[in-house]
Design a protein around this motif. Structure first.
Motif, short mmCIF file in Angstrom:
data_model
loop_
_atom_site.label_atom_id
_atom_site.label_comp_id
_atom_site.label_asym_id
_atom_site.label_seq_id
_atom_site.Cartn_x
_atom_site.Cartn_y
_atom_site.Cartn_z
N GLN A 102 77.43 50.37 188.34
CA GLN A 102 78.75 50.43 187.69
C GLN A 102 79.20 51.89 187.52
OE1 GLN A 102 80.58 47.90 187.40
NE2 GLN A 102 79.34 46.12 186.97
N ILE A 103 78.30 52.74 187.05
CA ILE A 103 78.65 54.14 186.83
C ILE A 103 78.86 54.84 188.17
CG2 ILE A 103 77.89 56.35 185.84
CD1 ILE A 103 78.78 54.19 183.75
N GLN A 104 78.07 54.49 189.16
CA GLN A 104 78.25 55.07 190.50
C GLN A 104 79.65 54.75 191.02
OE1 GLN A 104 74.97 55.10 193.37
NE2 GLN A 104 76.29 53.96 194.77
N GLY A 108 82.03 57.78 191.57
CA GLY A 108 82.22 58.04 192.99
C GLY A 108 81.14 58.91 193.61
N CYS A 109 79.99 58.97 192.94
CA CYS A 109 78.87 59.74 193.50
C CYS A 109 77.55 59.05 193.15
CB CYS A 109 78.90 61.18 193.01
SG CYS A 109 78.96 61.36 191.24
N LEU A 110 76.53 59.38 193.92
CA LEU A 110 75.22 58.77 193.78
C LEU A 110 74.74 58.85 192.34
CD1 LEU A 110 72.92 57.41 195.36
CD2 LEU A 110 71.91 59.68 195.64
N THR A 111 74.33 57.71 191.79
CA THR A 111 73.90 57.63 190.39
C THR A 111 72.61 56.84 190.31
OG1 THR A 111 76.20 57.65 189.66
CG2 THR A 111 74.58 56.89 188.07
N GLU A 112 71.69 57.32 189.50
CA GLU A 112 70.43 56.63 189.24
C GLU A 112 70.29 56.39 187.75
OE1 GLU A 112 68.13 55.42 191.41
OE2 GLU A 112 69.38 56.08 193.08
N CYS A 113 69.56 55.34 187.39
CA CYS A 113 69.34 55.02 185.98
C CYS A 113 67.85 54.83 185.74
CB CYS A 113 70.10 53.75 185.62
SG CYS A 113 69.95 53.28 183.89
N PHE A 114 67.37 55.45 184.69
CA PHE A 114 65.97 55.34 184.29
C PHE A 114 65.92 54.67 182.93
CE2 PHE A 114 66.82 59.10 186.79
CZ PHE A 114 65.96 58.91 187.85
N ASP A 115 65.01 53.72 182.77
CA ASP A 115 64.90 53.02 181.49
C ASP A 115 63.61 53.42 180.79
OD1 ASP A 115 63.91 51.40 183.82
OD2 ASP A 115 63.03 50.20 182.22
N GLU A 116 63.70 53.50 179.48
CA GLU A 116 62.55 53.84 178.64
C GLU A 116 62.51 52.88 177.46
OE1 GLU A 116 61.24 57.31 175.49
OE2 GLU A 116 62.89 57.71 176.85
N LYS A 117 61.39 52.19 177.31
CA LYS A 117 61.23 51.27 176.20
C LYS A 117 60.79 52.05 174.96
CE LYS A 117 59.51 47.54 179.11
NZ LYS A 117 58.38 46.61 179.29
N ARG A 118 61.46 51.78 173.86
CA ARG A 118 61.06 52.33 172.56
C ARG A 118 60.74 51.14 171.67
NH1 ARG A 118 65.31 57.33 171.88
NH2 ARG A 118 64.45 58.56 173.60
N GLU A 119 59.48 50.72 171.76
CA GLU A 119 59.07 49.48 171.12
C GLU A 119 59.19 49.53 169.60
OE1 GLU A 119 55.26 48.49 172.77
OE2 GLU A 119 56.06 48.50 174.81
N LYS A 120 58.82 50.65 168.99
CA LYS A 120 58.88 50.74 167.52
C LYS A 120 60.31 50.61 167.01
CE LYS A 120 54.68 53.35 166.81
NZ LYS A 120 54.07 54.62 166.48
N GLN A 121 61.27 51.15 167.76
CA GLN A 121 62.68 51.06 167.37
C GLN A 121 63.34 49.79 167.90
OE1 GLN A 121 61.42 53.79 169.00
NE2 GLN A 121 61.76 55.57 167.71
N GLN A 122 62.60 49.00 168.68
CA GLN A 122 63.13 47.80 169.32
C GLN A 122 64.41 48.10 170.10
OE1 GLN A 122 61.90 44.42 169.55
NE2 GLN A 122 60.12 45.68 169.16
#
Length: 137
Positions: A102-104, A108-122
């Protein structure tokens, strides 16, 4: 014309998302889900960030909020009822791929997304980065 909104019980969704997909996809689960999320974004294009946030809510994926805007990226947070997010056991690569595509499209340019779980903060943090030198159609 009246529309009846049927909702999928959370248990039915969990069976597919948390048990069936990992079994079918095995060690390729994260990669396949990321690309599936990108494909899903192409089928349901959002023309602005607010529509992406609304899509998450409508899809039952959780409450997505834009936390920070940077010159070459965004940081989003995903929260919800702890029973619904299943942070400890669920991969969030589907959502990451969806946001990346969606952001790409918006940037209009190459976009990557990285996810990070923060379990304590849910919560799950999605960090998006784009490269203005890598233009896409």
């Amino acid at each position: 014309m009246t529309h009846i909104h049927n909702t999928v019980p959370a248990f039915g969704y969990e069976i597919i998302r948390d048990y069936l997909l990992p079994t079918i996809l095995g060690k390729h689960e994260k990669d396949v889900l990321y690309w599936a999320g990108k494909d899903l974004a192409r089928k349901f294009p959002c023309t602005d960030i607010q529509l992406i946030i609304s899509f998450f809510q409508d899809a039952g994926w959780g409450v997505l909020t834009l936390d920070k805007e940077e010159k070459d990226g965004y940081i989003f947070h995903l929260t919800n009822d702890a029973d619904l997010l299943k942070i400890e056991e669920r991969s969030f690569r589907l959502e990451a791929g969806f946001i990346a595509q969606q952001i790409q499209a918006l940037q209009g340019c190459l976009t990557e997304c990285f996810d990070e779980k923060r379990e304590k903060q849910q919560q799950v943090v999605f960090t998006l980065k784009w490269d203005k030198k890598e233009k896409v159609d």
